[in-house]
Design a protein around this motif. Structure first.
Motif, PDB file in Angstrom:
ATOM      1  N   VAL A 153      -0.236  60.249  60.400  1.00  0.00           N
ATOM      2  CA  VAL A 153       0.581  61.142  61.222  1.00  0.00           C
ATOM      3  C   VAL A 153      -0.051  61.222  62.612  1.00  0.00           C
ATOM      4  O   VAL A 153      -1.268  61.404  62.723  1.00  0.00           O
ATOM      5  N   LEU A 154       0.748  61.107  63.660  1.00  0.00           N
ATOM      6  CA  LEU A 154       0.255  61.303  65.032  1.00  0.00           C
ATOM      7  C   LEU A 154       0.544  62.744  65.446  1.00  0.00           C
ATOM      8  O   LEU A 154       1.688  63.203  65.379  1.00  0.00           O
ATOM      9  N   VAL A 155      -0.510  63.441  65.839  1.00  0.00           N
ATOM     10  CA  VAL A 155      -0.400  64.855  66.219  1.00  0.00           C
ATOM     11  C   VAL A 155      -0.711  65.008  67.697  1.00  0.00           C
ATOM     12  O   VAL A 155      -1.735  64.505  68.180  1.00  0.00           O
ATOM     13  N   LYS A 156       0.183  65.677  68.417  1.00  0.00           N
ATOM     14  CA  LYS A 156      -0.131  66.113  69.787  1.00  0.00           C
ATOM     15  C   LYS A 156      -0.895  67.418  69.632  1.00  0.00           C
ATOM     16  O   LYS A 156      -0.339  68.425  69.156  1.00  0.00           O
ATOM     17  N   LEU A 157      -2.189  67.384  69.959  1.00  0.00           N
ATOM     18  CA  LEU A 157      -3.034  68.566  69.735  1.00  0.00           C
ATOM     19  C   LEU A 157      -2.784  69.609  70.821  1.00  0.00           C
ATOM     20  O   LEU A 157      -2.772  69.284  72.016  1.00  0.00           O
ATOM     21  N   HIS A 158      -2.561  70.842  70.404  1.00  0.00           N
ATOM     22  CA  HIS A 158      -2.332  71.941  71.352  1.00  0.00           C
ATOM     23  C   HIS A 158      -3.564  72.827  71.517  1.00  0.00           C
ATOM     24  O   HIS A 158      -3.701  73.507  72.536  1.00  0.00           O
ATOM     25  N   ALA A 159      -4.441  72.829  70.510  1.00  0.00           N
ATOM     26  CA  ALA A 159      -5.607  73.716  70.565  1.00  0.00           C
ATOM     27  C   ALA A 159      -6.692  73.205  69.639  1.00  0.00           C
ATOM     28  O   ALA A 159      -6.420  72.531  68.647  1.00  0.00           O
ATOM     29  N   ALA A 160      -7.927  73.555  69.990  1.00  0.00           N
ATOM     30  CA  ALA A 160      -9.083  73.293  69.126  1.00  0.00           C
ATOM     31  C   ALA A 160      -9.952  74.540  69.147  1.00  0.00           C
ATOM     32  O   ALA A 160      -9.829  75.380  70.043  1.00  0.00           O
ATOM     33  N   GLU A 191       1.303  69.585  66.990  1.00  0.00           N
ATOM     34  CA  GLU A 191       2.653  69.275  66.540  1.00  0.00           C
ATOM     35  C   GLU A 191       2.740  67.802  66.170  1.00  0.00           C
ATOM     36  O   GLU A 191       2.240  66.937  66.898  1.00  0.00           O
ATOM     37  N   VAL A 192       3.386  67.524  65.047  1.00  0.00           N
ATOM     38  CA  VAL A 192       3.598  66.138  64.610  1.00  0.00           C
ATOM     39  C   VAL A 192       4.615  65.481  65.538  1.00  0.00           C
ATOM     40  O   VAL A 192       5.726  66.000  65.713  1.00  0.00           O
ATOM     41  N   ILE A 193       4.227  64.334  66.132  1.00  0.00           N
ATOM     42  CA  ILE A 193       5.197  63.642  66.992  1.00  0.00           C
ATOM     43  C   ILE A 193       5.611  62.265  66.454  1.00  0.00           C
ATOM     44  O   ILE A 193       6.564  61.672  66.936  1.00  0.00           O
ATOM     45  N   GLU A 194       4.891  61.794  65.426  1.00  0.00           N
ATOM     46  CA  GLU A 194       5.284  60.528  64.799  1.00  0.00           C
ATOM     47  C   GLU A 194       4.679  60.467  63.402  1.00  0.00           C
ATOM     48  O   GLU A 194       3.558  60.939  63.189  1.00  0.00           O
ATOM     49  N   VAL A 195       5.423  59.908  62.443  1.00  0.00           N
ATOM     50  CA  VAL A 195       4.887  59.748  61.091  1.00  0.00           C
ATOM     51  C   VAL A 195       5.025  58.301  60.651  1.00  0.00           C
ATOM     52  O   VAL A 195       5.971  57.608  61.050  1.00  0.00           O
ATOM     53  N   GLY A 196       4.061  57.840  59.837  1.00  0.00           N
ATOM     54  CA  GLY A 196       4.124  56.493  59.278  1.00  0.00           C
ATOM     55  C   GLY A 196       5.241  56.384  58.249  1.00  0.00           C
ATOM     56  O   GLY A 196       5.718  57.395  57.719  1.00  0.00           O
ATOM     57  N   PRO A 197       5.664  55.156  57.917  1.00  0.00           N
ATOM     58  CA  PRO A 197       6.820  54.946  57.039  1.00  0.00           C
ATOM     59  C   PRO A 197       6.643  55.474  55.617  1.00  0.00           C
ATOM     60  O   PRO A 197       7.632  55.760  54.940  1.00  0.00           O
ATOM     61  N   LYS A 198       5.399  55.650  55.150  1.00  0.00           N
ATOM     62  CA  LYS A 198       5.201  56.123  53.768  1.00  0.00           C
ATOM     63  C   LYS A 198       4.773  57.593  53.696  1.00  0.00           C
ATOM     64  O   LYS A 198       4.387  58.082  52.641  1.00  0.00           O
ATOM     65  N   VAL A 199       4.837  58.309  54.821  1.00  0.00           N
ATOM     66  CA  VAL A 199       4.470  59.729  54.840  1.00  0.00           C
ATOM     67  C   VAL A 199       5.603  60.552  54.233  1.00  0.00           C
ATOM     68  O   VAL A 199       6.768  60.376  54.587  1.00  0.00           O
ATOM     69  N   THR A 200       5.263  61.440  53.293  1.00  0.00           N
ATOM     70  CA  THR A 200       6.280  62.279  52.644  1.00  0.00           C
ATOM     71  C   THR A 200       6.092  63.772  52.919  1.00  0.00           C
ATOM     72  O   THR A 200       7.034  64.551  52.794  1.00  0.00           O
ATOM     73  N   GLU A 201       4.866  64.175  53.301  1.00  0.00           N
ATOM     74  CA  GLU A 201       4.575  65.618  53.396  1.00  0.00           C
ATOM     75  C   GLU A 201       4.971  66.232  54.739  1.00  0.00           C
ATOM     76  O   GLU A 201       5.211  67.432  54.833  1.00  0.00           O
TER      77      GLU A 201
END
Length: 347
Positions: A36-43, A74-84
């Motif tokens: 999953v590609l996440v655009k990070l908003h905070a750490a 926030e999730v901005i892209e998911v791989g083809p086998k990601v289900t969650e």
């Protein structure tokens, strides 16, 4: 579409103190089939993040590594086998990416974010879908970014071995992130909370958060016995969140109830070896002393359900840094200028 490059903080080495932390450009990672590609908003920062470049961290490391374990975005892209997860989901990171259920096993200790695996002090991150959880609906990104390490460690301390019950007594030490979460989780469970601190200003904030009793450990160095006297029939405390280590363990033994649990989480307190309790103190006090290494994804999901059900909001320091100010955030936290969790706004 995500850009090709991003800004990130990398721990290049652990010989040069915080100077080993470098702000640089890096490629935005590509998504694998179960990632999953996440655009990070905070750490948010932990004591652990500070001691890694100081070469004082006792767990596995693989440098260079993008710093920090705790993040939300926030999730901005998911791989083809990601289900969650799907695009647009708000997520938070799991500390040990390989720790899914039950007790931690050795391989999972080699999956720590910001230690072995690239962490959260960057604009974008690719994570395995097993290494993320959905962020609580009631929290913003800064608040959600504090859950990964301190909150889950605290939850594990109270629920991972001998689950806390209503009416029991919990002792939390100081006003760091783990202790603040412990206070809030314990109050939500209907427990009585004794908190220790060294300052009147911090005592006031502890009161506001619901601490039932507050002991100043500077003016009362024998605070363990004082804590015991505050418990029903003087029997002692059921759970102690032990963050001081060598400097506080002897007092924790004085406070603990028979069959109580001392969860050892930190080693902030210093102290001399000759003054230390020995392993036989567990027998003379009939108690369990347990090291806690964060927690599993299963525990984190349980914790998030409790955070939503009780509308718990993490205690976040008033001062918020931006990504380019992360080095100043390290200095600010090392000087112990923070109250609760120290956060960094990313996007």
């Amino acid at each position: 579409m995500s850009p090709a490059t991003m800004k990130q903080w990398v721990v290049e080495n652990k010989e040069n103190d915080f100077d080993g932390l470098v702000y640089k450009e890096g490629p935005v990672p590509k998504v694998g089939e179960r990632e999953v590609l996440v655009k990070l908003h905070a750490a948010s920062l932990n004591y652990r993040d500070l001691v890694i470049p100081k070469n004082k961290y006792p767990f596995p490391l693989s440098l260079p590594v993008v710093a920090a374990s705790d993040g939300a975005g926030e999730v901005i892209e998911v791989g083809p086998k990601v289900t969650e997860f799907k695009k647009g989901d708000r997520v938070a990171t799991l500390f040990n990416q390989g720790h899914q259920y039950g007790a931690i096993e050795i391989p999972a200790t080699f999956t720590g974010l910001g230690g072995v695996i690239d962490g959260t002090l960057r604009e974008y991150g690719v994570f395995s879908e097993t290494g993320l959880v959905k962020a609580p609906k009631n929290l913003n990104a800064l608040e959600s970014s504090t859950l990964t390490c301190a909150a889950l460690t605290s939850w594990n301390a109270l629920y991972g071995l001998k689950p806390l019950k209503p009416g029991q007594v919990v002792l939390v030490q100081g006003t760091g992130g783990v202790s603040m979460f412990g206070l809030q989780f314990a109050k939500a469970a209907g427990a009585t909370v004794i908190a220790t601190t060294s300052s009147a200003a911090k005592a006031e904030k502890l009161k506001q958060l619901g601490a039932d009793h507050i002991i100043n450990y500077k003016t009362d160095p024998n605070w363990g016995e004082s804590a015991r006297k505050l418990t029903p029939e003087g029997a002692g405390v059921d759970h102690i969140i032990e963050v001081g280590g060598p400097g506080t363990l002897a007092q924790s033994f004085k406070a603990i109830k028979y069959e109580g649990v001392i969860s050892v989480i930190g080693f902030l307190g210093g102290g001399k070896d000759k003054d230390q309790p020995t392993i036989l103190d567990t027998l003379s006090n009939i108690c369990t002393v347990r090291g806690v290494y964060v927690g599993s994804k299963e525990l984190m999901k349980d914790m998030i359900r409790a955070i939503e059900a009780n509308d718990i909001h993490p205690v976040v320091d008033d001062k918020v840094f931006t990504l380019d100010q992360a080095r100043q955030a390290y200095d600010y936290m090392w000087a112990q200028n923070h109250f609760g969790k120290l956060t960094i706004k990313i996007n």
